[in-house]
Design an enzyme around this catalytic site. Sequence first.
Site, PDB file in Angstrom:
ATOM      1  N   TYR A 103       0.863  -1.186   0.000  1.00 10.22           N
ATOM      2  CA  TYR A 103       0.000   0.000   0.000  1.00 10.22           C
ATOM      3  C   TYR A 103       0.895   1.230   0.000  1.00 10.22           C
ATOM      4  O   TYR A 103       1.828   1.317   0.798  1.00 10.22           O
ATOM      5  CB  TYR A 103      -0.911  -0.002   1.235  1.00 10.22           C
ATOM      6  CG  TYR A 103      -1.812   1.205   1.369  1.00 10.22           C
ATOM      7  CD1 TYR A 103      -1.566   2.171   2.340  1.00 10.22           C
ATOM      8  CD2 TYR A 103      -2.912   1.380   0.526  1.00 10.22           C
ATOM      9  CE1 TYR A 103      -2.393   3.284   2.464  1.00 10.22           C
ATOM     10  CE2 TYR A 103      -3.750   2.487   0.643  1.00 10.22           C
ATOM     11  CZ  TYR A 103      -3.481   3.434   1.618  1.00 10.22           C
ATOM     12  OH  TYR A 103      -4.300   4.529   1.736  1.00 10.22           O
ATOM     13  N   ASP A 131       9.287   2.585  -0.566  1.00  9.13           N
ATOM     14  CA  ASP A 131       8.289   3.272   0.255  1.00  9.13           C
ATOM     15  C   ASP A 131       8.569   2.882   1.710  1.00  9.13           C
ATOM     16  O   ASP A 131       8.158   1.823   2.174  1.00  9.13           O
ATOM     17  CB  ASP A 131       6.873   2.844  -0.173  1.00  9.13           C
ATOM     18  CG  ASP A 131       5.823   3.424   0.747  1.00  9.13           C
ATOM     19  OD1 ASP A 131       4.618   3.261   0.443  1.00  9.13           O
ATOM     20  OD2 ASP A 131       6.194   4.040   1.767  1.00  9.13           O
ATOM     21  N   LYS A 146       4.770   9.212   8.606  1.00 12.52           N
ATOM     22  CA  LYS A 146       4.543   8.698   9.971  1.00 12.52           C
ATOM     23  C   LYS A 146       5.570   9.204  10.988  1.00 12.52           C
ATOM     24  O   LYS A 146       5.500  10.348  11.415  1.00 12.52           O
ATOM     25  CB  LYS A 146       4.471   7.170   9.924  1.00 12.52           C
ATOM     26  CG  LYS A 146       3.253   6.693   9.099  1.00 12.52           C
ATOM     27  CD  LYS A 146       3.033   5.228   9.140  1.00 12.52           C
ATOM     28  CE  LYS A 146       2.065   4.780   8.083  1.00 12.52           C
ATOM     29  NZ  LYS A 146       0.684   4.669   8.568  1.00 12.52           N
TER      30      LYS A 146
HETATM   31  P1  KE4 Z   1      -0.736   8.352   4.593  1.00 12.61           P
HETATM   32  O1  KE4 Z   1      -1.234   9.078   3.362  1.00 12.61           O
HETATM   33  O2  KE4 Z   1      -1.820   7.546   5.278  1.00 12.61           O
HETATM   34  O3  KE4 Z   1       0.017   9.263   5.546  1.00 12.61           O
HETATM   35  O4  KE4 Z   1       0.376   7.297   4.105  1.00 12.61           O
HETATM   36  C1  KE4 Z   1       0.062   6.381   3.092  1.00 12.61           C
HETATM   37  C2  KE4 Z   1       1.004   5.193   3.217  1.00 12.61           C
HETATM   38  C3  KE4 Z   1       2.046   5.075   2.320  1.00 12.61           C
HETATM   39  N1  KE4 Z   1       2.920   4.034   2.400  1.00 12.61           N
HETATM   40  C4  KE4 Z   1       2.796   3.094   3.374  1.00 12.61           C
HETATM   41  C5  KE4 Z   1       3.776   1.971   3.431  1.00 12.61           C
HETATM   42  C6  KE4 Z   1       1.732   3.180   4.316  1.00 12.61           C
HETATM   43  O5  KE4 Z   1       1.607   2.217   5.260  1.00 12.61           O
HETATM   44  C7  KE4 Z   1       0.831   4.244   4.243  1.00 12.61           C
HETATM   45  C8  KE4 Z   1      -0.341   4.388   5.209  1.00 12.61           C
HETATM   46  N2  KE4 Z   1      -0.530   3.306   6.119  1.00 12.61           N
HETATM   47  C9  KE4 Z   1      -1.897   3.072   6.548  1.00 12.61           C
HETATM   48  C10 KE4 Z   1      -1.943   1.860   7.472  1.00 12.61           C
HETATM   49  N3  KE4 Z   1      -1.031   0.826   7.203  1.00 12.61           N
HETATM   50  C11 KE4 Z   1      -2.459   4.278   7.200  1.00 12.61           C
HETATM   51  C12 KE4 Z   1      -3.691   4.038   8.005  1.00 12.61           C
HETATM   52  C13 KE4 Z   1      -4.929   4.567   7.335  1.00 12.61           C
HETATM   53  O6  KE4 Z   1      -5.048   4.444   6.098  1.00 12.61           O
HETATM   54  O7  KE4 Z   1      -5.778   5.105   8.086  1.00 12.61           O
END
Ligand code: KE4
Length: 436
Positions: A151, A246, A274
């Site tokens: 993701y 990523d 994060k």
């Molecule tokens: P954000 O746009 O949510 O800050 O980051 C996207 C993203 C990009 N790359 C990786 C490896 C990520 O894990 C994420 C976001 N992670 C999710 C949960 N694994 C965020 C939680 C959510 O979507 O509420």
Amino acid sequence: MGRPLNLKRSTTNEELFRRAKRFIPGGVNSPVRAFKAVGGVPLFIKEGKGSKIYDVTGRGYTDYCMSWGAIILGHAQPEVIKEVKKVLEKGTSFGAPIELEIKFSEMICKAFPSIEMIRLVNSGTEACMSAIRLARGWTGRKRIVKFAGCYHGHADYLLVRAGSGGMTFGVSDSAGVIKDIARHTLVLPYNNLEAVEKTIKKVHKDIACIIVEPVPANMGVVLPEPGFLGGLREMCDYYGVLLIFDEVITGFRVSYGGVQKLYGVQPDLTCLGKIIGGGLPMGAFGGKKKIMKFLAPSGPVYQAGTLSGNPVSVSAGLETLNILRRNKNMYNSLEENTGLLCEGIKDNIKRLKVDALINQIGSMFTVFFTDRGVSDYLTALYSNRKRYAGFFHGMLKKGVYFPPSQFESCFVSSAHTVGDIKKTIEATYEAFRGIK
Ligand code: KE4
């Protein structure tokens, strides 16, 4: 319009969830929070402190979701709060360069030798989306390769067999994503160099980049097989394709220099998020100078953001990285504590003969309810989500908050004590028994 909103009256999670659903789709501002994958009503969190979170009824939980990995020093870390307060009183956003962002950027470049220049944004989605646009602009090619179950945020062309919420709700190909856009995204199986070689040999002239979570956490934690990351690096070098790591989750999580430091494989571009925001909105992408200079205003690839590099988020991120840099042995104790926890959980799995296993690296791990190894999207999908849901609620009953989805990672922070770990191990015994 219904009755005036009187939040005072709503002191239960159920009541708040009902009211939230009147104004917010699904009652949440991000799908995985809705407990859809585990059933029940999401907890509405009133506050957090260290390893604990407290819901609106005042009930406390030992937290292993840790804002999906954004919190590594524990909630409301005093030194971080102090730095943020100092900055808050001087104004929160100017839409102009500030000195703090130079210090912060320099710090990240020092921690990640592959990052010679960096651009700050406001989320991991923005970081990945912008890094891909840069890769396409730099190479002049349109196709990208991602891996099933990984993701990279919710940009249209990345919501193709995506992990996290995509996997949780089985909507890894979201509505609204136009086929014409998605067709430029090639999806391959993680940990399968042969599949990558076969594809890249055929269409490399059209591929701008390969983007990968070097250690995926969005199908649950999956570890790269020996040679996989190095193999991607070699193939990208040979065929002139950019390699994007990523590290939104793993950056400053698995080590102060991320997975690329642990495995000794350097990407061309890295996405971060994060932890670097210290709990405030923050993302970043960076890499080789010659590529990064292709970004506006020094180059033709446009990317922008009103709050990018704002003093509040940067001050939280800067202090967080300062603390991590000053206490490098923190990673050893994070690893030790997480190892203690995982060994204790494995003992309970053995004692109770539960079909479950753990994938762990550093302070992140996933308990998979399956009797076979989990090394990619398909093997992760074998996990028994119903049993995970039962386990999740069993843990909740014992005051322990795991992520509300089988396809996510647990995170241990420096605020988790040995006492927390022991209590959690005991809780897993009851939670496993409860689903026998
Ligand atoms: P954000 O746009 O949510 O800050 O980051 C996207 C993203 C990009 N790359 C990786 C490896 C990520 O894990 C994420 C976001 N992670 C999710 C949960 N694994 C965020 C939680 C959510 O979507 O509420």
